[in-house]
Structures are given as structure tokens and as C-alpha cells.
Enzyme design. Structure first.
Site, PDB file in Angstrom:
ATOM      1  CD  GLU A  41      -2.960  -1.097   2.307  1.00  0.00           C
ATOM      2  OE1 GLU A  41      -4.143  -1.286   2.010  1.00  0.00           O
ATOM      3  OE2 GLU A  41      -2.576  -0.910   3.464  1.00  0.00           O
TER       4      GLU A  41
HETATM    5  C1  ACM Z   1      -2.317  -5.314   4.216  1.00  0.00           C
HETATM    6  O1  ACM Z   1      -3.418  -5.698   4.631  1.00  0.00           O
HETATM    7  N1  ACM Z   1      -2.157  -4.080   3.746  1.00  0.00           N
HETATM    8  C2  ACM Z   1      -1.168  -6.211   4.177  1.00  0.00           C
END
Ligand code: ACM
Length: 704
Positions: free
Chosen positions: A334
Site C-alpha cells: 500500500e
Molecule cells: C495489508 O493488509 N495491507 C497487508
């Protein structure tokens, strides 16, 4: 209520059980025993062993129960045996001597062929053979890891009987399906104390999980002491972090339970907490503060500066000296790239290095970090975002965005572990996690060779909406269903049987010292301000927390107040993720409707439950008014009463052999659907079953 019926229905509908038992019963004449007896046999071992063959008789477990170590012996194995005796004492209430005995006279003899690796290795033999007869028990294993697992199976075999505690005579030959059976705990969003982590390690050992993955840093906190870079914990943790000595002790505690600890330091994103003390590591101007909100944030490490890699090299060296495990997790998930987009120097660097996108820039970063990790003799693990061309083949991909990325990694020759489908914080029923298999879906398309690259999986407990107090109830017992998926043969899939064993393991875990059930009671009493919480319990047991997505949306609607500072002390925090009461109620309704309303015993139990729910609202009134934390729950309590009233009316129509009028049904269904909506982050888990009853009562039934 309902459970035996469910099992029988499965058995006859699909012809599935004979296949299951071919897998479970290998050698012994057990195949002759009728299926119904096998199903009602009291073997509550979870994960279900690879092969089980019940024998005749049982071994009584009394005050004189003793253990001896024959064969290989070391201090850790002695601690393992003593801990087993301690646990058996907790499970029986006997004062068992923890002195290890003489093999010729001991009730249980342990025999390991040789020692385990000094640092537990992925794929080490964890098998064991357990023989229990009326004369005694014998546990043999290649090394102490198998002994640990076999002892846990023995503990689960011990049952109360009319004339004492006893383990049934049995022959178990057991080995895990996957070598990586993990639980990931986020200690960054809310700090989790070592005391609670230890209890979770006890739970993991009980269900034969073997990796604790600690998510040690994120935007909201940096949780481990660094002596090289002390501002990480001094400025990035609000004072809540593990001393290195505490972490070493935790690692030893885990090792005594056959559990590896894999640290994760998330980078280059999810890293604000690093920058509070070391803003020069970031891609933006700073200054930074510990992030209090939940979500994905812009700050990211600067992949273009050599100083970044110098710091990471020193840091990773320090950390790899603390964590002996061969695997080191660098996160990688992310990254939104906004700080990179806003930084002209980073643009120049990208141009000069022919990096055409932020993804390629992250790939450059990951590649550099991988070289550091491998220089310090570790294999790199990362979330599936790091799966990019050219990575060395010894890294491990943790798949959280779907089963496809796990399969994709395996097709490209990378090892992987599955976490997609195993997010415990998402508040889904155990059955839903249970039916996610690392080798189903996209995994089923892999060749046998590629399937070997799938190492297993990890349950994930993200901590935005959990704390020291509630984390155990969020993890247990549901993690045991995932543990079984990762240990037991693939064809072990019967959900009702799983739930029966899950209930047994849940009770056992509480006896061993976990607090996933008792903490709920303590919280409810605190919320109510009194111990007199019978009515509150009736409501609590019918409820489930809304999913975290809904909780986040609701918080945003209320002004985005949900941050790491908001107390987690409401009703939603005190209740279990899955309502056992609602699940059983739903089974009973299924059974009653399927009997064409002829099953009077089940009807009577449904009526009893509905009556209790209907009358609970008035019993609860004074509590609701006396606590600021319970006022918000009033409409939910009313809704429970309305649902129950509708259910009781449906039963009245059925008993009077009248078809409920269409108009009444329409009104009731509208009410039920309203009541089923999440309210103050709470869900009435019984609403669908009440709707089923209401709808069934309005369908004309032929006279029997
Ligand atoms: C995650 O849930 N961003 C690994």
C-alpha cells in the site's frame, strides 16, 4: 440443538464422509465402525490429525499421572514435558507432580529420536505418533517439535467421564499439511503487551501453529527498541514498545512452544512512525507526528538517497541479531506514491535510472533492501505488492490481495503464504475462513511442483479496532479453524464437525489461561457498572460486531472521530466476533422448517429462546439507563425484542395450523430487514433465521 441433524444431512446428501474417513483412518479396522458412531465419538482434537484410529478402552488420568522422557533428551524437552503436566493440571484440577518419572513406570512415555535444529527451521519434521491404551500412552517423534504437537493432541483427548478424567484408546499418526502455519499480530496500531502475546503463543501451540509474525512498525507506532536508532521508539511509540530483552524473552518463549517469530518492519510505506525521529528517511519535507487515524498515508521512505540504505543496513543488522529466524518481513504494501510524485529530486532520479513508474521505483527500493536482508543471512518476506520481475527466487510472498497473487507467485517460482481470506479483524464466521484453502481457487490450477511452493498461510489480526483487552476474543477460537485448514488433510471440510471441535478447543484454551471468553464478561460488567449482567449477556450473546468496513464508515459519518485515541470500550468491543447462540438458533430453525414443522422438540427450544429474547428488553432497561456506554444499545435491545415477537407469532401461526397472512409477512420482513442493519456497530446475528421462520409460516403447508 440441530448439530447432529446437520451432520447426518451432510453424510447422506453427498456421500462425502466415506471419502473423509478413508483419509482419516489408514491402517486399523476402524473402517468397520458405522459412520454415525465415528461422528459422535468424543475426539475433539483440533486440528484434526492426519490419521486417527480409535482403539478399545481408555486411559484414566488421575492424580498419579506421570511423564517420562526416553530417547533424546534436552532441557527444552524437559520444559515441554513439565509444561504439559502443568497444563494437564489446569485441565483437571489435580496437583500433578511436574517431576519427570521413570520410563518403565510412567503413564506417558515420550521418545524423540534426536534434537531439533538450534534455530527452528521452516519445514523441519513436525510429525508424531501417539498411542494411548488403557495401560499407558506412548508418544514418539523424530524430534521435540513432534513431541510438542503430540502432547497438545493428548491434552485435547482428555475428557471428563462419569468415573474420572480419561483419554480414549487411540492410535494417531500425524503430520502437518503445510510447514508455515502462522498468526500475524499488528502491534503497531494498538500496542499489545508481552503478557498478552504470550497467551496467544500458548493458544497457537495448542492448535499447532508455528509462526508468530509481528507487525512491529506502521504509521501509528514503532514498537521495538533500537539502540542504533533510539529515536525510533523514543519518538515513534508513545512510550509503548518492547525492550530488546523483552523481545528476546518472547522469542525463547515461542521457541519452547515450537513457534518461530518473524518480525515485520513495513517499508517503504506505512512508515510515518519512523519519520517522527528520522524525517531525513522520508520523501517529504516533514516534520512528522505519529499518525492517529486509520488508512493509507502519503509518507514513504526515499528510495533515491544512499543514506536511506545506510540506515536500513545498520537497522536490519541490529534486528537480525535479535531475531534468530531465517525470515525477515519488510512489508511493502500500500504505497500510494504521493510523496514521490511531489518530490522533484525523486523525479530526476527516476529519469536518470530509467524508472518509468512508482511501481518501478518501489521495485528498485525492494531490490536494494533485499540485498541488505540477504547480506544479513535472511530470506526476505513481503506482501504481494513486492512480487515484481527479477526478484531472487528465495524470497517469500505473503498474499493478502487474493489467492491469485499466491498462484501467480508460485507460477513464477516463488514461495508464498496465503493471508487473503484469513483476516480475523474483518469479523467473519469461522466457517468462512475454514473453507479458504491455499490450494483451492487459483491455487488448484498449479502443477504439483508449483503447489510445493505454497508454504501455508497466516491468520492476520490487524489492530485498528482491537486492544490488549479484546485481541484474544478477536483471534480465538476462530484462528483454530484456520490452524486446522493449514494442518489437516485438505478433504477435512465438514463445517458442523469443525464447529463442534471449535467449541471444545475454545473451552480448553480458556482453561489454559486465555481470556477470549472471560474478558468479555469482565468488559460487560465494567460497561454496565455492575456484576448483575444476566440480561446484558443475553443481548451480547445474540450480537456480533459489524465488519470493520462498516465501523470505519460509521465513524466517518460521525465526523471521522475514529482514531487510535478513541477508547475501545463499547458494547461492540466486548462481544465475540461470531455469535454461537445465533448460529445454533439458525440451525434449529433450519431443522424445524426442514421437518415441515413436525419436530416438536426443536420447536420448543426455538420458542424458549425467542421468549427469552422478547422478555429481555424490559429486564435490561435499568442497565441501559445507568451507563453512558449502554444508552446507545437501547434500540438494538428493542430490535431483538421485535425480532423475537415476530418469530413467536410465526410459531403461533404454525401451531394453529394457519398460514400466516401475506400482509403480516410483508410487514414483518420489512421490520426484520431494518433490525438486521448494523446499529451502533452491532449486528443482530439471529435476524436471518427469524426471517426464515416468518417466511416459512406464510407458506401453505400440506397437512401431514
Ligand atoms: C495489508 O493488509 N495491507 C497487508
Amino acid at each position: 440443538m440441530g448439530i447432529h441433524f446437520e451432520i447426518r444431512r451432510r453424510a447422506t446428501r453427498s456421500g462425502y464422509l466415506p471419502i473423509l474417513f478413508c483419509a482419516l483412518i489408514t491402517s486399523v479396522a476402524m473402517a468397520q465402525v458405522p459412520q454415525s458412531q465415528q461422528l459422535s465419538s468424543p475426539i475433539n482434537v483440533m486440528p484434526l490429525p492426519a490419521t486417527v484410529a480409535p482403539g478399545a478402552g481408555r486411559l484414566l488420568v488421575s492424580q498419579t499421572f506421570s511423564v517420562a522422557i526416553a530417547g533424546y533428551n534436552d532441557l527444552r524437552l524437559q520444559r515441554v514435558a513439565q509444561r504439559f503436566l502443568h497444563d494437564l493440571s489446569r485441565q483437571t484440577g489435580y496437583f500433578l507432580s511436574e517431576r519427570l518419572g521413570d520410563a518403565s513406570r510412567a503413564t506417558l512415555t515420550i521418545h524423540a529420536d534426536h534434537g531439533s535444529e538450534p534455530v527452528q527451521e521452516l519445514g523441519e519434521d513436525e510429525s508424531y505418533v501417539l498411542d494411548v491404551s488403557s495401560a499407558g500412552a506412548k508418544l514418539t517423534a523424530p524430534n521435540p517439535l513432534g513431541v510438542m504437537h503430540g502432547l497438545e493432541s493428548f491434552l485435547q483427548l482428555v475428557q471428563v467421564t462419569p468415573d474420572g478424567y480419561a483419554a480414549p484408546a487411540i492410535h494417531v499418526e500425524d503430520t502437518p499439511r503445510f510447514p508455515w502455519r502462522g498468526l500475524s499480530i499488528d502491534v503497531s496500531r494498538h500496542f499489545i503487551s508481552t503478557e498478552v502475546l504470550k497467551r496467544n503463543l500458548d493458544g497457537m501451540a495448542a492448535v499447532k501453529m508455528n509462526v508468530l509474525h509481528l507487525h512491529l512498525s506502521d504509521d501509528q507506532g514503532f514498537r521495538l527498541e533500537s539502540r542504533e536508532f533510539p529515536k525510533l521508539q523514543e519518538l515513534g511509540s508513545d512510550g509503548m514498545y518492547y525492550r530488546q530483552s523483552e523481545m528476546r524473552e518472547l522469542i525463547a518463549y515461542a521457541s519452547d512452544r515450537g513457534i518461530r517469530i518473524v518480525p515485520e518492519f513495513d517499508m517503504p510505506g506505512h512508515s510515518t512512525a519512523w519519520f517522527v525521529g528520522y524525517p531525513e528517511l522520508s520523501s517529504g519535507p516533514g516534520p512528522y507526528q505519529i499518525e492517529r487515524h486509520w488508512g493509507i498515508f502519503d509518507p514513504a521512505m526515499d528510495p533515491t538517497r544512499e543514506s536511506t540504505y545506510k540506515l536500513l543496513d545498520k537497522f536490519i543488522e541490529e534486528m537480525t541479531n535479535i531475531f534468530p529466524d531465517r525470515y525477515f518481513h519488510i512489508g511493502g504494501d500500500e504505497v500510494n506514491g504521493k510523496q514521490w510524485d511531489a518530490n522533484p529530486k525523486i523525479h530526476e532520479f527516476m529519469k536518470a535510472h530509467n524508472l518509468r513508474s512508482n511501481q518501478e521505483l518501489q521495485q528498485y527500493f525492494t531490490d536494494r533492501v533485499e540485498k541488505i536482508v540477504s547480506k544479513h543471512h535472511k530470506f526476505m518476506v513481503g506482501w504481494d505488492e513486492i512480487l515484481t520481475p527479477g526478484m531472487p527466487k528465495d524470497i517469500v510472498i505473503q498474499s493478502w490481495r487474493g489467492q491469485e497473487s499466491l498462484a501467480e507467485a508460485a507460477k513464477q517460482g516463488y514461495r508464498g503464504i496465503l493471508s487473503s481470506g484469513y483476516y480475523l479483524d474483518a469479523i467473519q464466521p469461522a466457517a468462512q475462513h475454514y473453507l479458504v484453502d491455499p490450494l483451492s481457487g487459483a491455487g488448484a490450477t498449479l502443477t504439483a511442483e508449483q503447489q510445493k511452493l505454497v508454504l501455508g498461510g497466516e491468520a492476520c489480526m490487524w489492530e485498528e479496532f482491537a486492544s490488549d483487552e479484546s485481541i484474544e476474543s478477536r483471534i480465538w477460537p476462530r484462528a483454530a479453524a484456520i490452524a486446522e485448514r493449514l494442518w489437516s488433510p485438505q478433504q477435512v471440510q465438514d463445517v458442523n464437525w469443525m464447529y463442534r471441535r471449535l467449541a471444545a478447543v475454545s473451552a480448553q484454551l480458556e482453561q489454559l489461561g486465555l481470556t477470549h471468553r472471560s474478558s468479555s464478561e469482565v468488559m460487560l460488567a465494567r460497561i454496565a457498572g455492575t456484576d448483575d449482567i444476566a440480561a446484558l449477556q443475553v443481548l451480547a450473546l445474540a450480537l456480533q460486531p459489524a465488519s470493520i468496513t462498516i465501523r470505519e464508515t460509521e465513524a466517518e459519518k460521525a465526523g471521522g472521530i475514529q482514531t487510535s485515541d478513541v477508547a475501545l470500550h463499547r458494547m461492540v468491543d466486548a462481544i465475540a466476533p461470531e455469535s454461537e447462540v445465533a448460529r445454533k438458533f439458525s440451525s434449529a430453525v433450519d431443522q424445524f422448517v426442514a421437518s415441515k414443522f413436525q419436530d416438536a422438540t426443536t420447536e420448543s427450544s426455538i420458542r424458549q429462546t425467542l421468549t427469552k429474547w422478547r422478555d429481555n428488553d424490559s429486564a435490561l432497561q435499568s442497565l441501559l439507563q445507568n451507563s453512558f456506554l449502554l444508552k446507545e444499545v437501547a434500540p438494538v435491545s428493542q430490535n431483538l425484542a421485535s425480532l423475537a415477537t415476530a418469530g413467536l407469532q410465526a410459531l403461533d401461526y404454525i401451531d394453529a395450523r394457519k398460514t400466516a397472512p401475506g400482509e403480516w409477512k410483508t410487514q414483518q420482513v420489512a421490520m426484520i430487514q431494518q433490525a438486521a442493519k448494523p446499529t451502533v456497530d452491532l449486528v443482530l446475528a439471529n435476524a436471518p433465521a427469524v426471517q426464515k421462520l416468518v417466511e416459512a409460516s406464510s407458506v401453505p403447508v400440506a397437512a401431514p
